[in-house]
Write an enzyme that holds these catalytic residues in place. Structure first.
Site, short mmCIF file in Angstrom:
data_model
loop_
_atom_site.label_atom_id
_atom_site.label_comp_id
_atom_site.label_asym_id
_atom_site.label_seq_id
_atom_site.Cartn_x
_atom_site.Cartn_y
_atom_site.Cartn_z
N GLU A 164 48.57 167.17 24.57
CA GLU A 164 50.16 167.21 25.31
C GLU A 164 50.71 166.08 25.62
O GLU A 164 51.05 165.69 26.87
CB GLU A 164 50.15 168.25 26.39
CG GLU A 164 49.65 169.65 26.20
CD GLU A 164 49.61 170.48 27.33
OE1 GLU A 164 50.39 170.33 28.41
OE2 GLU A 164 49.07 171.66 27.00
N GLU A 279 44.77 177.62 21.24
CA GLU A 279 45.24 178.30 22.60
C GLU A 279 45.80 179.66 22.55
O GLU A 279 46.80 179.89 23.36
CB GLU A 279 45.79 177.32 23.73
CG GLU A 279 44.93 176.23 23.83
CD GLU A 279 45.58 175.10 24.96
OE1 GLU A 279 46.26 175.43 25.62
OE2 GLU A 279 44.97 174.01 24.85
#
Ligand code: G3I
Length: 377
Positions: A164, A279
């Site tokens: 991220e 995820e």
């Protein structure tokens, strides 16, 4: 352009072996297929795809849940045990006990094991803020990567090296998120991390992992373009990066199979990169809709999204962020309205399969096959 041909390294062999072995290797299925429990691991393996889930130490104490994981998963990733907060009690010490316990669980159950995550601005230990600065950050980051990756060298399917790193809302022309790593080291922290990880374990698949790449909207498109620019630059300059992880924390009501995301994934594949769904879970925005309708809405999104993703032969693994609503992080972070239970995963809180389980199964059954190295079969 693929500047790093997928060499038949141990990494690929491991992935190939585990994928081909499917359920048989687990030794947990009865001899006759007739009474073998259906497993997403097996449905996925028939198409050269690994299916798995995030796992955590506390949850493994729940025996029925841990046996469900061993039945359904061919790959596992620690939800938190390999983050700095868990690994680094102090600047001078490492604590691998939680990560090692999860590796042993995966290994014992013939699952591959992937690492999450070496560099992120969250889940940092308390000492980090008062210790790390622009003078020492580079060495502290490189030392962390080197020690952690060496500890697990030869055992990892893949590592989320950087997690991220992009946030368009921060306003930078390159789209990078303003984090301590960026502020203390500069944008080059990302490629430094990949080189350090590769040096510590040349056989591990090195992944850049990102969230919110999926939606069909302007912000996500800017993020996709920023990430693609980095991936293209890295491949051109032989930075050791092998895969993109698209987290796939999505909403049932959001269009996540649009033409811009499709083009992005095609371009990522054309760079010779593997794609991982790292995820996945699906929340909905319904607040006063009956459970059956919500479950059908979420299951449809699982089927639509995975069918879309599985069209890419570069996609070789799908992991959900947990297997059961009993333990999802969304219980705190994601319910549509107060008191409305979330239903984001293939098993409900009583460990019963939800309609999403069947949706995932169907998506795997209908998917084209691929070699476990990804790319065209
Ligand atoms: O272990 C401590 C415990 O000792 C303490 O008593 C408790 C209360 O403070 O906190 C516990 O740590 C929590 C940890 O999860 C383990 O449960 C942290 O506070 C909490 O922030 C942490 O949340 C995790 C979050 O990442 C931040 O690391 C979630 O479980 C995890 O699902 C979530 O996962 C992230 C991925 O890593 C990256 N992508 C997004 C995804 C969802 O946010």
């Amino acid at each position: 352009m693929n500047s790093q041909p997928a060499s038949p390294t141990r990494r690929n062999f491991l992935v190939g072996a585990a994928t081909m072995l499917g359920a048989g290797a687990m030794g947990i299925f009865p001899a006759s297929a007739a009474d073998a429990p259906e497993s997403l691991r097996e449905y996925a393996a028939k198409k050269g795809v690994l299916f798995g889930s995030a796992i955590s130490n506390l949850q493994l104490r729940d025996a029925p849940y841990s046996s469900l994981l061993s039945e359904q998963c061919g790959i596992a990733v620690p939800e938190n045990a390999l983050k700095w907060a868990a690994l680094r009690p102090t600047l001078a010490s490492f604590d691998f006990s939680a990560g090692d316990a999860l590796f042993q669980f995966a290994h014992f159950n013939n699952m591959l094991f992937r690492g999450h995550t070496l560099v992120w601005e969250q889940a940092l230990p308390k000492w980090f803020q008062m210790t790390v600065n622009s003078v020492n950050a580079r060495q502290i980051m490189l030392d962390h990567i080197s020690q952690v990756v060496r500890h697990y060298a030869g055992k990892m399917h893949s590592w989320d090296v950087v997690n991220e790193a992009y946030r368009i809302e921060d306003g930078r022309p390159d789209g990078l998120k303003v984090t301590p790593w960026l502020q203390f080291i500069g944008p080059e922290y990302i490629e430094m991390a990949f080189h350090a990880a590769h040096e510590a374990d040349p056989d591990a698949m090195l992944v850049y992992n990102e969230n919110w790449l999926e939606p069909d909207d302007a912000i996500a498109e800017k993020k996709r373009q920023s990430v693609l620019a980095m991936l293209t630059n890295f491949r051109k300059r032989n930075v050791p990066i092998h895969a993109l992880g698209t987290q796939s924390h999505i909403y049932a009501e959001t269009n996540t199979t649009g033409p811009n995301y499709k083009r992005f994934l095609e371009q990522v594949s054309d760079l010779g990169l593997t794609i991982l769904v790292t995820e996945m879970d699906i929340r909905d925005k319904q607040s006063n809709t009956d459970l059956g309708t919500r479950d059908r809405l979420i299951a449809k999104q699982y089927y639509d999204y995975l069918s879309f993703m599985l069209q890419f032969k570069a996609l070789t693994a799908v992991l959900t962020w947990g297997l059961t609503d009993r333990y999802t992080w969304l219980a705190q972070a994601g319910s549509a309205a107060k008191g409305v239970p979330v239903r984001p995963l293939p098993y409900d809180e009583d460990l019963q399969p939800t309609p999403s389980w069947n949706a995932i199964r169907r998506a795997f059954e209908e998917a084209p096959g691929r070699s476990s190295r990804g790319g065209s079969a």
